[in-house]
Structures are given as C-alpha cells and as structure tokens.
Design a protein around this motif. Sequence first.
Motif, PDB file in Angstrom:
ATOM      1  N   ASN A 139       0.317  13.607 -12.852  1.00 43.95           N
ATOM      2  CA  ASN A 139       0.832  14.311 -11.679  1.00 43.95           C
ATOM      3  C   ASN A 139       1.980  13.490 -11.095  1.00 43.95           C
ATOM      4  OD1 ASN A 139      -0.370  12.216 -10.087  1.00 43.95           O
ATOM      5  ND2 ASN A 139      -2.311  13.332 -10.129  1.00 43.95           N
ATOM      6  N   VAL A 140       2.539  13.947  -9.995  1.00 49.53           N
ATOM      7  CA  VAL A 140       3.709  13.278  -9.418  1.00 49.53           C
ATOM      8  C   VAL A 140       3.397  11.828  -9.068  1.00 49.53           C
ATOM      9  CG1 VAL A 140       5.317  13.244  -7.477  1.00 49.53           C
ATOM     10  CG2 VAL A 140       4.691  15.427  -8.544  1.00 49.53           C
ATOM     11  N   GLY A 141       2.220  11.612  -8.490  1.00 42.74           N
ATOM     12  CA  GLY A 141       1.832  10.260  -8.115  1.00 42.74           C
ATOM     13  C   GLY A 141       1.794   9.327  -9.307  1.00 42.74           C
ATOM     14  N   PHE A 142       1.192   9.791 -10.408  1.00 39.05           N
ATOM     15  CA  PHE A 142       1.102   8.961 -11.602  1.00 39.05           C
ATOM     16  C   PHE A 142       2.473   8.731 -12.243  1.00 39.05           C
ATOM     17  CE2 PHE A 142      -3.605   9.737 -12.267  1.00 39.05           C
ATOM     18  CZ  PHE A 142      -3.925   8.394 -12.140  1.00 39.05           C
ATOM     19  N   VAL A 143       3.331   9.738 -12.217  1.00 41.05           N
ATOM     20  CA  VAL A 143       4.674   9.564 -12.788  1.00 41.05           C
ATOM     21  C   VAL A 143       5.389   8.400 -12.098  1.00 41.05           C
ATOM     22  CG1 VAL A 143       6.968  10.589 -12.996  1.00 41.05           C
ATOM     23  CG2 VAL A 143       4.945  11.938 -13.589  1.00 41.05           C
ATOM     24  N   VAL A 144       5.349   8.389 -10.775  1.00 48.31           N
ATOM     25  CA  VAL A 144       6.019   7.321 -10.024  1.00 48.31           C
ATOM     26  C   VAL A 144       5.317   5.990 -10.230  1.00 48.31           C
ATOM     27  CG1 VAL A 144       6.725   6.527  -7.734  1.00 48.31           C
ATOM     28  CG2 VAL A 144       6.901   8.947  -8.323  1.00 48.31           C
ATOM     29  N   LEU A 145       3.974   6.000 -10.219  1.00 49.87           N
ATOM     30  CA  LEU A 145       3.220   4.758 -10.443  1.00 49.87           C
ATOM     31  C   LEU A 145       3.559   4.148 -11.790  1.00 49.87           C
ATOM     32  CD1 LEU A 145      -0.353   5.553  -9.047  1.00 49.87           C
ATOM     33  CD2 LEU A 145       1.225   3.816  -8.206  1.00 49.87           C
ATOM     34  N   PHE A 146       3.628   4.972 -12.833  1.00 52.98           N
ATOM     35  CA  PHE A 146       3.905   4.444 -14.162  1.00 52.98           C
ATOM     36  C   PHE A 146       5.363   3.974 -14.293  1.00 52.98           C
ATOM     37  CE2 PHE A 146       0.240   7.224 -15.731  1.00 52.98           C
ATOM     38  CZ  PHE A 146      -0.643   6.140 -15.715  1.00 52.98           C
ATOM     39  N   ILE A 147       6.275   4.606 -13.562  1.00 57.16           N
ATOM     40  CA  ILE A 147       7.651   4.102 -13.527  1.00 57.16           C
ATOM     41  C   ILE A 147       7.673   2.710 -12.899  1.00 57.16           C
ATOM     42  CG2 ILE A 147       9.928   4.407 -12.469  1.00 57.16           C
ATOM     43  CD1 ILE A 147       9.545   7.428 -12.777  1.00 57.16           C
ATOM     44  N   VAL A 148       6.889   2.534 -11.836  1.00 57.61           N
ATOM     45  CA  VAL A 148       6.811   1.233 -11.170  1.00 57.61           C
ATOM     46  C   VAL A 148       6.157   0.198 -12.080  1.00 57.61           C
ATOM     47  CG1 VAL A 148       5.726  -0.009  -9.251  1.00 57.61           C
ATOM     48  CG2 VAL A 148       6.862   2.190  -8.850  1.00 57.61           C
ATOM     49  N   VAL A 149       5.103   0.611 -12.809  1.00 62.89           N
ATOM     50  CA  VAL A 149       4.479  -0.297 -13.777  1.00 62.89           C
ATOM     51  C   VAL A 149       5.528  -0.768 -14.786  1.00 62.89           C
ATOM     52  CG1 VAL A 149       2.820  -0.455 -15.685  1.00 62.89           C
ATOM     53  CG2 VAL A 149       2.153   0.638 -13.537  1.00 62.89           C
ATOM     54  N   PHE A 150       6.332   0.167 -15.272  1.00 65.43           N
ATOM     55  CA  PHE A 150       7.392  -0.174 -16.227  1.00 65.43           C
ATOM     56  C   PHE A 150       8.410  -1.129 -15.613  1.00 65.43           C
ATOM     57  CE2 PHE A 150      11.806   0.815 -17.415  1.00 65.43           C
ATOM     58  CZ  PHE A 150      11.803   0.333 -18.727  1.00 65.43           C
ATOM     59  N   LEU A 151       8.883  -0.826 -14.403  1.00 68.08           N
ATOM     60  CA  LEU A 151       9.919  -1.646 -13.773  1.00 68.08           C
ATOM     61  C   LEU A 151       9.436  -3.066 -13.481  1.00 68.08           C
ATOM     62  CD1 LEU A 151      11.523   0.872 -11.233  1.00 68.08           C
ATOM     63  CD2 LEU A 151      12.611  -0.116 -13.265  1.00 68.08           C
ATOM     64  N   THR A 152       8.212  -3.196 -12.972  1.00 63.67           N
ATOM     65  CA  THR A 152       7.698  -4.533 -12.671  1.00 63.67           C
ATOM     66  C   THR A 152       7.428  -5.316 -13.946  1.00 63.67           C
ATOM     67  OG1 THR A 152       5.478  -3.553 -12.442  1.00 63.67           O
ATOM     68  CG2 THR A 152       6.731  -3.940 -10.415  1.00 63.67           C
ATOM     69  N   SER A 153       6.957  -4.634 -14.990  1.00 62.86           N
ATOM     70  CA  SER A 153       6.749  -5.302 -16.277  1.00 62.86           C
ATOM     71  C   SER A 153       8.078  -5.732 -16.879  1.00 62.86           C
ATOM     72  CB  SER A 153       6.015  -4.369 -17.244  1.00 62.86           C
ATOM     73  OG  SER A 153       5.865  -4.977 -18.516  1.00 62.86           O
ATOM     74  N   LEU A 154       9.087  -4.855 -16.776  1.00 64.41           N
ATOM     75  CA  LEU A 154      10.430  -5.189 -17.244  1.00 64.41           C
ATOM     76  C   LEU A 154      10.953  -6.434 -16.531  1.00 64.41           C
ATOM     77  CD1 LEU A 154      13.105  -4.313 -18.786  1.00 64.41           C
ATOM     78  CD2 LEU A 154      13.689  -3.093 -16.674  1.00 64.41           C
ATOM     79  N   ALA A 155      10.769  -6.470 -15.209  1.00 66.44           N
ATOM     80  CA  ALA A 155      11.257  -7.596 -14.416  1.00 66.44           C
ATOM     81  C   ALA A 155      10.542  -8.889 -14.788  1.00 66.44           C
ATOM     82  CB  ALA A 155      11.075  -7.301 -12.927  1.00 66.44           C
ATOM     83  N   THR A 156       9.223  -8.825 -14.878  1.00 67.96           N
ATOM     84  CA  THR A 156       8.437 -10.025 -15.174  1.00 67.96           C
ATOM     85  C   THR A 156       8.723 -10.542 -16.576  1.00 67.96           C
ATOM     86  OG1 THR A 156       6.679  -9.274 -13.686  1.00 67.96           O
ATOM     87  CG2 THR A 156       6.102 -10.970 -15.279  1.00 67.96           C
ATOM     88  N   THR A 157       8.819  -9.628 -17.544  1.00 75.16           N
ATOM     89  CA  THR A 157       9.073 -10.033 -18.928  1.00 75.16           C
ATOM     90  C   THR A 157      10.458 -10.643 -19.082  1.00 75.16           C
ATOM     91  OG1 THR A 157       7.630  -8.277 -19.749  1.00 75.16           O
ATOM     92  CG2 THR A 157       9.161  -9.249 -21.320  1.00 75.16           C
ATOM     93  N   THR A 158      11.464  -9.986 -18.522  1.00 76.78           N
ATOM     94  CA  THR A 158      12.829 -10.515 -18.587  1.00 76.78           C
ATOM     95  C   THR A 158      12.884 -11.913 -17.984  1.00 76.78           C
ATOM     96  OG1 THR A 158      13.736  -8.275 -18.403  1.00 76.78           O
ATOM     97  CG2 THR A 158      15.234 -10.087 -17.947  1.00 76.78           C
ATOM     98  N   TYR A 159      12.230 -12.066 -16.843  1.00 82.12           N
ATOM     99  CA  TYR A 159      12.187 -13.363 -16.158  1.00 82.12           C
ATOM    100  C   TYR A 159      11.449 -14.409 -16.996  1.00 82.12           C
ATOM    101  CZ  TYR A 159      10.357 -16.888 -12.986  1.00 82.12           C
ATOM    102  OH  TYR A 159       9.988 -18.080 -12.429  1.00 82.12           O
TER     103      TYR A 159
END
Length: 398
Positions: free
Chosen positions: A212-232
């Motif tokens: 649903n909409v909530g999960f779509v945004v949550l999973f985008i955030v999961v991706f962005l924070t994982s991207l940030a942490t991994t890159t770092y």
Amino acid sequence: MSKQQNRRMYLFLVVVAIEIMAANFAHPITPTLLKNLHMPDYMFGFVYAGMSFTNFLFSPMWATLGKRLGSKKTLLICCCGYGLGQFLFMVFKTPILIMIARMVSGFFVGGIFVSQLTYIIHKADYENRGKFLALNATIQTVFGAFGFMIGGFSGLISTEFTFMLQVVTLVASGILFYFILEEDKEIQTEKFSFSKEANPFRAFFNARKFMNVGFVVLFIVVFLTSLATTTYDQSLNYYLKDVFNFNSSYNGIMKAVVGLISLLANTTISLWIMRHTNVAKSFVVVCMIAALLLFGVYMSVDVIPFAFFNILFFGANAIYIPLIQDLCAKHADEAHSGEVMGFYNSMKSMGMVIGGVYAGAIYTIGPKLSFLSSSISFGLSACLIFILVIKRVLKFKS
C-alpha cells in the motif's frame, strides 16, 4: 511470553551475536586482499555489490521457503552456504571468480537475515516484538563491530587464517540455530512448486498482497538509508587504508569503539523512543541528525574531527535501524509478516547493491564525495517519513 520462551529467545540472540561477528571477520581484510591482488580501486565496491545483488534478488524467495522449511532449517542451510561462499572468496584470485564467490555468499546471506527477523515476529508476542527487534538490531550493530575488530587483528596473522576462522564460526552458528530454535514452519498441504516458492521474481510479484502507499514509502526509505549506510561504510573502510594508510587493526579498533557507543545508544535511546514516542516522528529527527553528522564528516580535513563525526554518526546509525524495522513490522498484518520482512531485506539489499557500485565509482572521482551523498540520502529519508506523518499514514505509537 512464558519464561521458557523468553529464555529460548535470548539464547537465539546469543547465536545471532556469534553469527554476525563471523559475518564481519572478512570486512577489514578485504581492502588488503584486493590491494595484494593488485585490483583497481573500484573493485572494493563492486565485489560488495555482487554479494548484495544476490541478497536482494533471493530474500523474498527465502521468506517464502522459510514457511515450508522453518527458520531453524533455513538458518542451518544458509549459514553453511555462507561459509562456502567465504571459502571460495579466500581461494579465488581473479575478478570474475571473486565476484562469483561473493554472489554465492549473498545468495545465502539473505536467508539468514530474513529468517532471523521472521523468527522474532513468529515467536515474540506483540508487546515484546519491538523489544526483541531492537535487541536484534543492537546485536547486529555492536557484535558486527566486534567481529570487525576480531577480523582486523586476525588479519595481521594472515588473510587465510581470518577466512578459515569465519567459515568455521558460520557453520557452527548454523548448527547452534538448528538445535536451539523452536519449530515455526507452517503446515503445507500443497506439493512444493519451484515456480511459486523458489522463483525470486514470483516472490516480488506476490508483494501486491500487502503493498500500500505506506509500505511503498517505507521501502523507499529502507532503500535510501541502506544506500547511504553502504556507500559510507564501504568508502570509509577503503578511505582509512588508502588515505591514512591504516592497517586492518586500526579499522578494527575504530569499529570496536563504535560498537560500544552503539550499544549504549540502542539500549537506552532506541528503547526509550519505541516505548515513549511516536516512532515515525522520532525517525525523522534521527535521520536529520545523521545527515548533519555525515556533512560534518565530509567537511572535516584533520583526523581528529573526522574521527569525532564518524563516531557520533555510528551512534545515530545504530538508533535508526530498529526504528525502521519497527515501522515495517507494525505496519504489517500477521498473515504477511514474513513476506514484509523479506521485502524489507530486499530493499535493504538493493541499497547495498547500488551503494557498493556507487561507492566504488564515486571514490575514483573524489574520496569524500560518498560522505556528502550519504548525508543527502538521510535527509531525503527524513522528508519522506515526515510526509507520511503529516498525511496521517503512520499514526501508531510504539
């Protein structure tokens, strides 16, 4: 939860600590290994991305198979498979073969992480679920740091010694999981079908059942924070070796200090946030703090302020992980909890895939640019969750 169930859950977390330590033994020696093999600078990000890609692709598959096999069997298979992948990483010497070894590891790593989260959701009641998810996230961070330290010092003996220590510990962890965990597999009346249960693309398609909409945004955030942490993470590990010329033991010491800070942050701040605040609103604040600290890392020129901002960031990094897991778990219904956590791990792994490649590529442009881009990703994550809060999509309190 009964006293026996509570005791068994804590034993489970002890084995999680052993497994996550072993999983991090090879990280501090990877830059040394690649340097000794005369690999180009970007390879440190690419080999990590190879592992993360199969982790991303097959996590939903393991979530589905876990229902039939149960967490204890899945963890036994995946810990032994992960050990095999790391053994191949040790013996292979060419870029293509090393990438294959990392992809084998990633295939099984997804099953480990998904099964650990699923077991907590299945065996902890609703009131205690947040606590055990927070403890699991704390263990992942703290004992991952200690594993990093052990790998850093054992790497001074030899890279082969560190790899063999990792392989043996991973296999032992799988055996301990099998004998300690309670059975949690679901009764299956249908025969096994590869196209339905082991096809990773089918598992992604099945996400429509809970999305649903909530999960779509949550999973985008999961991706962005994982991207940030991994890159770092990937850039920092290589930066310390390449720019400051630190050996693997310095990497290990820094991670150990970070582990202690993360332990204090998670056992105090994270638990307090989940018990007394709106988790979504608190997540926004934590992500903004992380973004500012990473900007401080980017702006630092000397070693002392560089280390200061890094250590503070790891505290913020430790806090946000149980919060986003709690948001995903509590936004899911019981029937689809396994699939939700499988998809959570896939989005996290996608961030690891792109983050690994991105870290390797951007490092060749500017060694510190990864810290700036990670700061931006955390800032975007804070904005997205803030939008969910003001739109009243995430209304619950922990």
